[in-house]
Design a protein around this motif. Structure first.
Motif, PDB file in Angstrom:
ATOM      1  N   GLU A 174       0.827  -1.202   0.000  1.00  0.00           N
ATOM      2  CA  GLU A 174       0.000   0.000   0.000  1.00  0.00           C
ATOM      3  C   GLU A 174       0.867   1.260   0.000  1.00  0.00           C
ATOM      4  O   GLU A 174       0.522   2.269  -0.645  1.00  0.00           O
ATOM      5  CB  GLU A 174      -0.913  -0.025   1.227  1.00  0.00           C
ATOM      6  N   ALA A 175       1.992   1.216   0.703  1.00  0.00           N
ATOM      7  CA  ALA A 175       2.886   2.376   0.717  1.00  0.00           C
ATOM      8  C   ALA A 175       3.441   2.641  -0.677  1.00  0.00           C
ATOM      9  O   ALA A 175       3.540   3.808  -1.115  1.00  0.00           O
ATOM     10  CB  ALA A 175       4.031   2.127   1.702  1.00  0.00           C
ATOM     11  N   ILE A 176       3.817   1.574  -1.395  1.00  0.00           N
ATOM     12  CA  ILE A 176       4.307   1.742  -2.779  1.00  0.00           C
ATOM     13  C   ILE A 176       3.193   2.269  -3.670  1.00  0.00           C
ATOM     14  O   ILE A 176       3.414   3.154  -4.518  1.00  0.00           O
ATOM     15  CB  ILE A 176       4.848   0.402  -3.313  1.00  0.00           C
ATOM     16  N   ARG A 177       1.983   1.747  -3.458  1.00  0.00           N
ATOM     17  CA  ARG A 177       0.840   2.204  -4.264  1.00  0.00           C
ATOM     18  C   ARG A 177       0.586   3.695  -4.040  1.00  0.00           C
ATOM     19  O   ARG A 177       0.354   4.452  -4.994  1.00  0.00           O
ATOM     20  CB  ARG A 177      -0.398   1.378  -3.901  1.00  0.00           C
ATOM     21  N   ARG A 178       0.643   4.111  -2.776  1.00  0.00           N
ATOM     22  CA  ARG A 178       0.402   5.529  -2.482  1.00  0.00           C
ATOM     23  C   ARG A 178       1.487   6.412  -3.100  1.00  0.00           C
ATOM     24  O   ARG A 178       1.202   7.521  -3.570  1.00  0.00           O
ATOM     25  CB  ARG A 178       0.363   5.737  -0.964  1.00  0.00           C
ATOM     26  N   GLU A 444      -4.615  -2.472  -8.360  1.00  0.00           N
ATOM     27  CA  GLU A 444      -4.502  -3.931  -8.309  1.00  0.00           C
ATOM     28  C   GLU A 444      -3.102  -4.410  -7.929  1.00  0.00           C
ATOM     29  O   GLU A 444      -2.840  -5.606  -7.925  1.00  0.00           O
ATOM     30  CB  GLU A 444      -4.882  -4.534  -9.667  1.00  0.00           C
ATOM     31  N   LEU A 445      -2.210  -3.475  -7.630  1.00  0.00           N
ATOM     32  CA  LEU A 445      -0.842  -3.863  -7.259  1.00  0.00           C
ATOM     33  C   LEU A 445      -0.866  -4.776  -6.033  1.00  0.00           C
ATOM     34  O   LEU A 445      -1.463  -4.460  -5.012  1.00  0.00           O
ATOM     35  CB  LEU A 445      -0.023  -2.609  -6.944  1.00  0.00           C
ATOM     36  N   ASN A 446      -0.213  -5.947  -6.124  1.00  0.00           N
ATOM     37  CA  ASN A 446      -0.185  -6.904  -5.011  1.00  0.00           C
ATOM     38  C   ASN A 446       1.051  -7.783  -5.130  1.00  0.00           C
ATOM     39  O   ASN A 446       1.862  -7.630  -6.052  1.00  0.00           O
ATOM     40  CB  ASN A 446      -1.449  -7.761  -4.987  1.00  0.00           C
TER      41      ASN A 446
END
Length: 575
Positions: A174-178, A444-446
């Motif tokens: 989530e940190a990378i996504r943000r 959708e990054l996971n």
């Protein structure tokens, strides 16, 4: 009583066995005078006291001289101090004993030379027994300490690996996504041309550096050294109980020990001829008799517990001693005192039989502790290898998602906008649709990785890559192949490792023939063996990304060149 038990439990091997051997020699000297017809008639207790005092004084002098010299000698010369201490202490003890017996009215003359030589013989044999017993357990202790240090290091590494795996959790994703969304957020307010420039800048400045960092900058896997290591020591009390087992009676070593202890007395008092006959009769006749008694006890009585076990032990060793003493009648019947060994042998057999059984039981316990620690270390290595590989695969999945799906979505947006610009102005609807597609992909990054390829597919790709350049052969255990289909992590490991080891053989060894063998090493480990006709690895070759991959994936691996063949062996975990 608990303090005594704790003291007994914490004794070092040398301290414990020195006490046992000293007690044994004291009893051997004292009982010899108390029971033997050699003793002065009517003065058995004085004989016992004088001999007991002599042994205690002797060992006290040995310890004093040894520790005094040890301060001035290096560790490599400690044997020298012992060799000096033995004759000096024996001479002093012999003189002391001689004059004590003269002053007590037991003997008319001190006979210092005879007593010193006899004391030297007994003490030398006792010291040798002490050294053999204590050094064996001390070596076990050294190995136990090393295994404990390795286990503690692996425990620390396991905890570190767990923390590293947990660091790549949904919160990290989530940190990378943000971070990516923060870079993309201003795009909603831009026109097509500025959006194209911003998308390209996001790919170059955010997506690619992040993916490279995740894929190449793996953790060093060197946690801090654990503090306050515990120690693993033998339970001496339990070993003493174990030492009374019937199966631990070893007639050969028992008779050898007792014959060596009796030899100085026989040589000095009766002569070399009798001493030789005594040893011959002991091993020619007493050894088969004692072996037979042991066999009968094992078959009839077996192993017992509690007080019955101790009583059985006492009865067995006394029977063996009586049998041994009875055998000596062959050489003593024609002497003035034919029963002298019949009275001595049971006591000696009981005392030194227990010391022998105790020593063997302690070594068995130490060996069992070593085995348990080795198994624990092996289990930890397996767990750590799995966690390291899981961490690597998670990092790679995230890196592939950034480098693949996210970068592709941004690049597709750039191409679509450029194509629309060529035909005219880009409408708000097109900009919104492009932004929505990019946003959906980022959301959708996971950590989910694509399913790994099966062995047949991997091998087809490898063969297609090196077709015409290298001869490749593959041998796979069918049961392992089935297991790999169920363990996707292990199969994913093979997806990465197999092409890498083949590439290394060709690049570094210039191999033209490579044979790959995949088989079970044990129930939870499989081996990947690569044999090729390449050259030996250069000693100047530095570790690269390939060896780093093997360090991460494998429990351990080795590279050996022998008989013009190079063999790389990896042990990999499988669930």
């Amino acid at each position: 009583m608990s303090r005594i038990r704790n003291l007994f439990h914490t004794l070092q091997p040398a301290e414990l066995f020195s006490r046992l051997v000293i007690i044994g020699v004291v009893l051997e000297f004292g009982l010899g005078q108390l029971l033997s017809p050699y003793g002065s008639s009517g003065h058995r207790l004085l004989d016992f006291a004088s001999y007991t005092m002599t042994v205690l004084v002797t060992f006290t002098l040995i310890a004093a001289i040894f520790f005094l010299l040890r301060r001035h000698l290096s560790k490599s010369k400690l044997c020298v101090s012992l060799l000096i201490a033995l004759p000096i202490s024996s001479l002093i003890s012999g003189a002391l004993m001689g004059w004590v017996r003269v002053l007590s009215g037991l003997d008319p003359t001190p006979v210092i030379a005879l007593r010193s030589i006899s004391t030297f013989g007994h003490v030398t044999i006792a010291t040798l027994l002490l050294w053999l017993a204590a050094s064996g357990i001390s070596q076990h202790y050294q190995r136990l300490d090393a295994l404990l240090a390795e286990r503690d290091r692996l425990e620390s590494l396991k905890l570190y690996a767990k923390q590293e795996v947990e660091s790549l959790n949904p919160e990290a994703t989530e940190a990378i996504r943000r971070r990516i969304l923060a870079d993309l957020e201003p795009l909603k307010m831009l026109n097509a041309r500025n959006m194209i420039s911003s998308l390209i800048l996001t790919i170059e400045k955010t997506i690619r550096p992040l993916s490279r960092q995740l894929e190449s900058e793996a953790p060093t896997w060197t946690p801090p050294e654990p503090q306050n290591r515990e120690s693993e020591r033998i339970n001496w009390r339990a070993a003493a109980v174990d030492g009374t087992a019937v199966k631990l009676l070893n007639p050969f070593y028992l008779l050898l020990t007792l014959s060596l202890i009796a030899t100085p007395m026989n040589l000095l008092r009766v002569g070399p001829g009798f001493a030789i006959k005594f040893i011959v009769v002991t091993f020619l006749f007493a050894l088969p008799v004692l072996s037979g008694i042991r066999w009968i006890f094992l078959r009839v009585a077996g192993e017992r517990k509690g007080m019955l076990r101790i009583l059985l032990f006492l009865f067995l060793y006394l029977m063996c001693g009586l049998a041994w003493g009875g055998v000596t009648l062959i050489i003593t019947l024609d002497t003035p005192k034919p029963l002298r060994f019949l009275t001595l042998c049971p006591a000696f057999t009981l005392v030194f039989g227990f010391i022998w059984g105790f020593t063997v039981a302690a070594q068995q316990r130490a060996s069992a502790m070593e085995l348990a620690l080795k198994n624990a270390a092996g289990e930890l290595r397996w767990t750590i290898a799995r966690k390291r590989e899981l961490h690597r695969q998670q990092r790679r999945a995230l890196a592939h998602a950034l480098h693949g799906r996210i970068q592709a979505a941004l690049a597709a947006g750039v191409l679509e906008l450029e194509r629309n610009l060529k035909t005219g102005e880009v409408s708000e609807e097109v900009l919104d649709a492009t932004w929505a597609r990019i946003l959906d992909c980022v959301q959708e990054l996971n950590l989910r990785e694509v399913s790994p390829l099966e062995i047949e597919v991997i091998w087809e790709k490898v063969q297609a890559t090196w077709s015409g350049a290298v001869e490749l052969l593959l041998s796979v255990d069918p049961s392992l192949e089935s297991a790999l289909k169920r363990d996707l992590q292990a199969l994913a490991t093979l997806n990465d490792v197999l092409p890498e080891v083949i590439f290394n053989s060709i690049k570094h060894g210039k191999a033209t023939e490579i044979r790959i063998t995949l088989s079970y090493a044990d129930a939870r480990t499989f081996s990947l063996v690569v044999e090729d006709n390449g050259s030996a690895p250069s000693s100047e070759m530095k570790a690269g990304l390939g060896s780093s991959l093997l360090d991460t994936c494998a429990i351990n691996w080795s590279l050996v060149h022998r008989n013009d063949r190079t063999s790389t062996t990896l042990l990999l975990p499988i669930a």
